[in-house]
Design a protein around this motif. Structure first.
Motif, PDB file in Angstrom:
ATOM      1  N   MET A 184      -5.439   8.772  -3.304  1.00  0.00           N
ATOM      2  CA  MET A 184      -4.308   8.689  -2.181  1.00  0.00           C
ATOM      3  C   MET A 184      -4.890   8.658  -0.696  1.00  0.00           C
ATOM      4  SD  MET A 184      -1.173  10.928  -1.351  1.00  0.00           S
ATOM      5  CE  MET A 184      -1.452  12.499  -1.316  1.00  0.00           C
ATOM      6  N   ALA A 185      -6.250   9.341  -0.819  1.00  0.00           N
ATOM      7  CA  ALA A 185      -7.131   9.311   0.336  1.00  0.00           C
ATOM      8  C   ALA A 185      -7.705   7.589   0.630  1.00  0.00           C
ATOM      9  CB  ALA A 185      -8.216  10.406   0.356  1.00  0.00           C
ATOM     10  N   ARG A 186      -8.150   7.327  -0.630  1.00  0.00           N
ATOM     11  CA  ARG A 186      -8.519   5.801  -0.283  1.00  0.00           C
ATOM     12  C   ARG A 186      -7.368   4.858   0.134  1.00  0.00           C
ATOM     13  NH1 ARG A 186     -11.614   7.204  -4.819  1.00  0.00           N
ATOM     14  NH2 ARG A 186      -9.981   6.526  -6.274  1.00  0.00           N
ATOM     15  N   ILE A 187      -6.189   5.066  -0.399  1.00  0.00           N
ATOM     16  CA  ILE A 187      -4.996   4.312  -0.086  1.00  0.00           C
ATOM     17  C   ILE A 187      -4.743   4.521   1.525  1.00  0.00           C
ATOM     18  CG2 ILE A 187      -2.606   3.870  -0.393  1.00  0.00           C
ATOM     19  CD1 ILE A 187      -2.989   4.472  -3.442  1.00  0.00           C
ATOM     20  N   ASP A 188      -4.699   5.662   1.891  1.00  0.00           N
ATOM     21  CA  ASP A 188      -4.583   5.910   3.282  1.00  0.00           C
ATOM     22  C   ASP A 188      -5.536   5.381   4.170  1.00  0.00           C
ATOM     23  OD1 ASP A 188      -2.156   7.509   2.622  1.00  0.00           O
ATOM     24  OD2 ASP A 188      -3.259   9.520   2.883  1.00  0.00           O
TER      25      ASP A 188
ATOM     26  N   LEU B 264       0.754  -1.279   0.000  1.00  0.00           N
ATOM     27  CA  LEU B 264      -0.029  -0.073  -0.166  1.00  0.00           C
ATOM     28  C   LEU B 264       0.925   1.434  -0.020  1.00  0.00           C
ATOM     29  CD1 LEU B 264      -2.779  -1.262   2.383  1.00  0.00           C
ATOM     30  CD2 LEU B 264      -3.212  -0.741  -0.011  1.00  0.00           C
ATOM     31  N   PHE B 265       1.931   1.199   0.796  1.00  0.00           N
ATOM     32  CA  PHE B 265       2.911   2.261   0.893  1.00  0.00           C
ATOM     33  C   PHE B 265       3.502   2.515  -0.698  1.00  0.00           C
ATOM     34  CE2 PHE B 265       2.643   2.460   5.423  1.00  0.00           C
ATOM     35  CZ  PHE B 265       2.559   3.732   5.676  1.00  0.00           C
ATOM     36  N   GLU B 266       3.915   1.392  -1.275  1.00  0.00           N
ATOM     37  CA  GLU B 266       4.253   1.561  -2.393  1.00  0.00           C
ATOM     38  C   GLU B 266       3.274   2.095  -3.865  1.00  0.00           C
ATOM     39  OE1 GLU B 266       6.759   1.508  -5.720  1.00  0.00           O
ATOM     40  OE2 GLU B 266       7.462   0.925  -3.710  1.00  0.00           O
ATOM     41  N   LYS B 267       2.229   1.806  -3.493  1.00  0.00           N
ATOM     42  CA  LYS B 267       1.084   2.443  -4.377  1.00  0.00           C
ATOM     43  C   LYS B 267       0.936   3.769  -4.114  1.00  0.00           C
ATOM     44  CE  LYS B 267      -3.123   0.389  -4.671  1.00  0.00           C
ATOM     45  NZ  LYS B 267      -4.119  -0.476  -4.271  1.00  0.00           N
ATOM     46  N   ARG B 268       1.078   3.957  -2.749  1.00  0.00           N
ATOM     47  CA  ARG B 268       0.891   5.479  -2.006  1.00  0.00           C
ATOM     48  C   ARG B 268       2.180   6.343  -3.097  1.00  0.00           C
ATOM     49  NH1 ARG B 268       1.735   9.456   1.574  1.00  0.00           N
ATOM     50  NH2 ARG B 268      -0.108  10.334   2.477  1.00  0.00           N
ATOM     51  N   MET B 269       3.355   5.868  -2.865  1.00  0.00           N
ATOM     52  CA  MET B 269       4.404   6.402  -3.446  1.00  0.00           C
ATOM     53  C   MET B 269       4.200   6.824  -4.884  1.00  0.00           C
ATOM     54  SD  MET B 269       6.186   7.617  -1.152  1.00  0.00           S
ATOM     55  CE  MET B 269       7.769   8.276  -2.105  1.00  0.00           C
ATOM     56  N   GLN B 270       3.534   5.856  -5.573  1.00  0.00           N
ATOM     57  CA  GLN B 270       3.254   5.878  -7.112  1.00  0.00           C
ATOM     58  C   GLN B 270       2.361   7.143  -7.409  1.00  0.00           C
ATOM     59  OE1 GLN B 270       2.318   1.961  -8.425  1.00  0.00           O
ATOM     60  NE2 GLN B 270       4.364   1.258  -8.374  1.00  0.00           N
ATOM     61  N   VAL B 271       1.337   7.148  -6.596  1.00  0.00           N
ATOM     62  CA  VAL B 271       0.377   8.305  -6.582  1.00  0.00           C
ATOM     63  C   VAL B 271       1.175   9.538  -6.374  1.00  0.00           C
ATOM     64  CG1 VAL B 271      -1.657   9.263  -5.666  1.00  0.00           C
ATOM     65  CG2 VAL B 271      -1.622   6.635  -6.041  1.00  0.00           C
TER      66      VAL B 271
END
Length: 92
Positions: free
Chosen positions: A77-81, A11-18
Protein backbone atom coordinates in the motif's frame (compact mmCIF):
# COMPACT_ATOMS: atom_id res chain seq x y z
CA UNK A 1 1.09 13.94 -19.92
CA UNK A 2 -1.29 12.01 -22.10
CA UNK A 3 -2.53 8.75 -20.65
CA UNK A 4 -1.58 9.53 -17.08
CA UNK A 5 -5.01 10.76 -16.04
CA UNK A 6 -6.23 7.16 -16.16
CA UNK A 7 -3.38 5.97 -13.90
CA UNK A 8 -4.70 7.57 -10.73
CA UNK A 9 -8.14 5.88 -10.70
CA UNK A 10 -6.48 2.52 -11.43
CA UNK A 11 -4.02 3.09 -8.60
CA UNK A 12 -6.84 3.98 -6.21
CA UNK A 13 -8.62 0.79 -7.26
CA UNK A 14 -5.47 -1.23 -6.51
CA UNK A 15 -5.21 0.57 -3.18
CA UNK A 16 -8.80 -0.32 -2.29
CA UNK A 17 -8.11 -3.98 -3.11
CA UNK A 18 -5.08 -3.95 -0.82
CA UNK A 19 -7.15 -2.32 1.94
CA UNK A 20 -9.68 -5.12 1.58
CA UNK A 21 -6.96 -7.75 1.88
CA UNK A 22 -5.51 -5.98 4.93
CA UNK A 23 -8.96 -5.98 6.49
CA UNK A 24 -9.31 -9.72 5.89
CA UNK A 25 -5.90 -10.39 7.41
CA UNK A 26 -6.72 -8.18 10.41
CA UNK A 27 -9.89 -10.20 10.93
CA UNK A 28 -7.83 -13.40 10.88
CA UNK A 29 -5.28 -11.87 13.25
CA UNK A 30 -8.04 -10.97 15.72
CA UNK A 31 -9.45 -14.50 15.51
CA UNK A 32 -6.02 -15.97 16.21
CA UNK A 33 -5.42 -13.58 19.12
CA UNK A 34 -8.74 -14.59 20.67
CA UNK A 35 -7.85 -18.25 20.20
CA UNK A 36 -4.48 -17.65 21.82
CA UNK A 37 -6.16 -15.93 24.77
CA UNK A 38 -8.40 -18.95 25.22
CA UNK A 39 -5.35 -21.20 25.24
CA UNK A 40 -3.79 -19.01 27.92
CA UNK A 41 -6.85 -19.46 30.12
CA UNK A 42 -6.77 -23.24 29.66
CA UNK A 43 -3.06 -23.32 30.53
CA UNK A 44 -3.73 -21.33 33.71
CA UNK A 45 -6.25 -23.96 34.73
CA UNK A 46 -3.86 -26.83 33.99
CA UNK A 47 -0.31 -25.96 32.86
CA UNK A 48 0.44 -29.63 32.17
CA UNK A 49 -2.01 -29.92 29.28
CA UNK A 50 0.41 -30.77 26.48
CA UNK A 51 -2.42 -30.77 23.97
CA UNK A 52 -3.12 -27.09 24.64
CA UNK A 53 0.60 -26.27 24.51
CA UNK A 54 0.91 -27.94 21.10
CA UNK A 55 -2.12 -26.07 19.77
CA UNK A 56 -0.77 -22.80 21.20
CA UNK A 57 2.55 -23.33 19.41
CA UNK A 58 0.67 -23.83 16.16
CA UNK A 59 -1.43 -20.73 16.82
CA UNK A 60 1.69 -18.66 17.51
CA UNK A 61 3.14 -19.79 14.17
CA UNK A 62 -0.09 -18.79 12.42
CA UNK A 63 -0.05 -15.42 14.24
CA UNK A 64 3.48 -14.70 13.03
CA UNK A 65 2.59 -15.66 9.45
CA UNK A 66 -0.54 -13.49 9.53
CA UNK A 67 1.39 -10.50 10.88
CA UNK A 68 3.98 -11.01 8.16
CA UNK A 69 1.25 -10.94 5.49
CA UNK A 70 -0.15 -7.73 7.00
CA UNK A 71 3.31 -6.15 6.97
CA UNK A 72 3.77 -7.11 3.31
CA UNK A 73 0.38 -5.67 2.40
CA UNK A 74 1.15 -2.43 4.23
CA UNK A 75 4.39 -2.13 2.25
CA UNK A 76 2.45 -2.75 -0.95
CA UNK A 77 0.00 0.00 0.00
CA UNK A 78 2.88 2.39 0.73
CA UNK A 79 4.29 1.69 -2.75
CA UNK A 80 0.90 2.35 -4.32
CA UNK A 81 0.63 5.60 -2.35
CA UNK A 82 4.00 6.65 -3.74
CA UNK A 83 2.82 5.82 -7.27
CA UNK A 84 -0.32 7.88 -6.72
CA UNK A 85 1.75 10.81 -5.51
CA UNK A 86 4.10 10.53 -8.51
CA UNK A 87 1.18 10.31 -10.93
CA UNK A 88 -0.49 13.33 -9.32
CA UNK A 89 2.72 15.35 -9.62
CA UNK A 90 2.99 14.46 -13.30
CA UNK A 91 -0.53 15.75 -13.91
CA UNK A 92 0.28 19.13 -12.38
Amino acid sequence: MPGHSNDIPELFEKRMQVIGRISQENTELLRLLQLSGGHDILRMKDPKLTEVNDIQNSTETELAACQSRIDDLELEMARIDEEIETAAEKED
